[in-house]
Write a protein that holds these residues in place. Sequence first.
Motif, mmCIF file in Angstrom:
data_model
loop_
_atom_site.group_PDB
_atom_site.id
_atom_site.type_symbol
_atom_site.label_atom_id
_atom_site.label_comp_id
_atom_site.label_asym_id
_atom_site.label_seq_id
_atom_site.Cartn_x
_atom_site.Cartn_y
_atom_site.Cartn_z
ATOM 1 N N MET A 228 80.866 36.387 41.729
ATOM 2 C CA MET A 228 81.673 37.286 42.554
ATOM 3 C C MET A 228 80.829 38.371 43.240
ATOM 4 O O MET A 228 81.343 39.112 44.069
ATOM 5 C CB MET A 228 82.747 37.961 41.697
ATOM 6 C CG MET A 228 83.670 36.995 40.975
ATOM 7 S SD MET A 228 84.738 36.107 42.094
ATOM 8 C CE MET A 228 85.841 37.408 42.591
ATOM 9 N N SER A 229 79.549 38.443 42.879
ATOM 10 C CA SER A 229 78.666 39.491 43.427
ATOM 11 C C SER A 229 77.291 38.917 43.747
ATOM 12 O O SER A 229 76.268 39.485 43.381
ATOM 13 C CB SER A 229 78.528 40.630 42.415
ATOM 14 O OG SER A 229 79.765 41.220 42.138
ATOM 15 N N LEU A 230 77.258 37.803 44.445
ATOM 16 C CA LEU A 230 75.993 37.103 44.681
ATOM 17 C C LEU A 230 74.981 37.935 45.460
ATOM 18 O O LEU A 230 73.780 37.891 45.170
ATOM 19 C CB LEU A 230 76.242 35.769 45.382
ATOM 20 C CG LEU A 230 76.981 34.724 44.544
ATOM 21 C CD1 LEU A 230 77.208 33.463 45.360
ATOM 22 C CD2 LEU A 230 76.222 34.419 43.263
ATOM 23 N N GLU A 231 75.433 38.682 46.449
ATOM 24 C CA GLU A 231 74.504 39.497 47.230
ATOM 25 C C GLU A 231 73.828 40.537 46.338
ATOM 26 O O GLU A 231 72.613 40.749 46.405
ATOM 27 C CB GLU A 231 75.248 40.177 48.376
ATOM 28 C CG GLU A 231 74.341 40.850 49.370
ATOM 29 C CD GLU A 231 75.115 41.369 50.572
ATOM 30 O OE1 GLU A 231 74.990 42.579 50.850
ATOM 31 O OE2 GLU A 231 75.848 40.581 51.211
ATOM 32 N N TRP A 232 74.610 41.172 45.476
ATOM 33 C CA TRP A 232 74.044 42.169 44.569
ATOM 34 C C TRP A 232 73.144 41.515 43.533
ATOM 35 O O TRP A 232 72.095 42.070 43.184
ATOM 36 C CB TRP A 232 75.152 42.977 43.886
ATOM 37 C CG TRP A 232 74.580 43.977 42.930
ATOM 38 C CD1 TRP A 232 74.014 45.174 43.243
ATOM 39 C CD2 TRP A 232 74.483 43.846 41.517
ATOM 40 N NE1 TRP A 232 73.566 45.802 42.104
ATOM 41 C CE2 TRP A 232 73.848 44.998 41.034
ATOM 42 C CE3 TRP A 232 74.865 42.864 40.610
ATOM 43 C CZ2 TRP A 232 73.585 45.215 39.680
ATOM 44 C CZ3 TRP A 232 74.607 43.064 39.261
ATOM 45 C CH2 TRP A 232 73.979 44.228 38.805
ATOM 46 N N ILE A 233 73.513 40.340 43.050
ATOM 47 C CA ILE A 233 72.680 39.630 42.069
ATOM 48 C C ILE A 233 71.314 39.322 42.672
ATOM 49 O O ILE A 233 70.285 39.445 41.995
ATOM 50 C CB ILE A 233 73.380 38.341 41.572
ATOM 51 C CG1 ILE A 233 74.604 38.703 40.713
ATOM 52 C CG2 ILE A 233 72.426 37.441 40.798
ATOM 53 C CD1 ILE A 233 74.287 39.443 39.432
ATOM 54 N N ALA A 234 71.269 38.947 43.939
ATOM 55 C CA ALA A 234 69.988 38.694 44.606
ATOM 56 C C ALA A 234 69.147 39.975 44.645
ATOM 57 O O ALA A 234 67.932 39.931 44.405
ATOM 58 C CB ALA A 234 70.225 38.152 46.009
ATOM 59 N N LYS A 235 69.793 41.101 44.915
ATOM 60 C CA LYS A 235 69.083 42.384 44.906
ATOM 61 C C LYS A 235 68.589 42.714 43.503
ATOM 62 O O LYS A 235 67.447 43.149 43.321
ATOM 63 C CB LYS A 235 70.007 43.491 45.420
ATOM 64 C CG LYS A 235 69.392 44.877 45.408
ATOM 65 C CD LYS A 235 70.444 45.941 45.721
ATOM 66 C CE LYS A 235 69.940 47.346 45.567
ATOM 67 N NZ LYS A 235 69.430 47.687 44.257
ATOM 68 N N LEU A 236 69.426 42.508 42.500
ATOM 69 C CA LEU A 236 69.045 42.754 41.112
ATOM 70 C C LEU A 236 67.835 41.900 40.733
ATOM 71 O O LEU A 236 66.896 42.386 40.102
ATOM 72 C CB LEU A 236 70.219 42.464 40.166
ATOM 73 C CG LEU A 236 69.914 42.539 38.673
ATOM 74 C CD1 LEU A 236 69.496 43.951 38.274
ATOM 75 C CD2 LEU A 236 71.133 42.075 37.871
ATOM 76 N N GLU A 237 67.867 40.647 41.126
ATOM 77 C CA GLU A 237 66.751 39.753 40.821
ATOM 78 C C GLU A 237 65.441 40.301 41.404
ATOM 79 O O GLU A 237 64.415 40.344 40.722
ATOM 80 C CB GLU A 237 67.025 38.353 41.368
ATOM 81 C CG GLU A 237 65.906 37.378 41.090
ATOM 82 C CD GLU A 237 66.173 36.010 41.678
ATOM 83 O OE1 GLU A 237 65.487 35.064 41.253
ATOM 84 O OE2 GLU A 237 67.031 35.870 42.568
ATOM 85 N N LYS A 238 65.470 40.730 42.651
ATOM 86 C CA LYS A 238 64.269 41.290 43.286
ATOM 87 C C LYS A 238 63.810 42.550 42.565
ATOM 88 O O LYS A 238 62.617 42.737 42.326
ATOM 89 C CB LYS A 238 64.535 41.592 44.755
ATOM 90 C CG LYS A 238 64.625 40.361 45.609
ATOM 91 C CD LYS A 238 64.924 40.710 47.053
ATOM 92 C CE LYS A 238 65.148 39.448 47.862
ATOM 93 N NZ LYS A 238 65.564 39.729 49.237
ATOM 94 N N ASP A 239 64.760 43.422 42.228
ATOM 95 C CA ASP A 239 64.417 44.658 41.518
ATOM 96 C C ASP A 239 63.770 44.356 40.171
ATOM 97 O O ASP A 239 62.766 44.971 39.805
ATOM 98 C CB ASP A 239 65.653 45.531 41.311
ATOM 99 C CG ASP A 239 66.211 46.101 42.607
ATOM 100 O OD1 ASP A 239 65.510 46.045 43.645
ATOM 101 O OD2 ASP A 239 67.365 46.591 42.573
ATOM 102 N N LEU A 240 64.335 43.411 39.441
ATOM 103 C CA LEU A 240 63.781 43.056 38.132
ATOM 104 C C LEU A 240 62.413 42.417 38.268
ATOM 105 O O LEU A 240 61.516 42.682 37.465
ATOM 106 C CB LEU A 240 64.739 42.134 37.371
ATOM 107 C CG LEU A 240 66.046 42.771 36.904
ATOM 108 C CD1 LEU A 240 66.946 41.716 36.276
ATOM 109 C CD2 LEU A 240 65.767 43.895 35.912
ATOM 110 N N GLN A 241 62.231 41.569 39.276
ATOM 111 C CA GLN A 241 60.923 40.934 39.488
ATOM 112 C C GLN A 241 59.850 41.976 39.750
ATOM 113 O O GLN A 241 58.724 41.831 39.290
ATOM 114 C CB GLN A 241 60.988 39.937 40.636
ATOM 115 C CG GLN A 241 61.659 38.647 40.264
ATOM 116 C CD GLN A 241 61.775 37.689 41.440
ATOM 117 O OE1 GLN A 241 61.621 38.066 42.598
ATOM 118 N NE2 GLN A 241 62.057 36.438 41.136
#
Length: 105
Positions: free
Chosen positions: A77-90
């Motif tokens: 339900m929040s794919l755009e934010w999940i992509a941002k989270l992934e980048k931040d975590l990386q």
Amino acid sequence: HQLVDIVSKEIAPNIPVLLCSTPGNDPGSLVDEVAAELKCSCCSLAMGSSESIAAAERAIAHGMRNGGWVMLRNVHMSLEWIAKLEKDLQQQTTNVKAFHEGFRL
């Protein structure tokens, strides 16, 4: 539980764990059981709104600093934010010290 060994012995705090399920199955109760068995607090958040994104960001930041688990439900339900989270975590994974030893996402 096999998940107990995986989470406590094989997964580092800077590596998120992804549990996929089929419709009608919710792995949340299993995660809650494992967290209880390992005596870890677990913050469970249902994604899908701007309020849930803000709450998830606060919970993740708190967990990274102080320990604890964060379980994000319905991430589809929040794919755009999940992509941002992934980048931040990386960007942060190279600094393992940025993650409390007891943190799991």
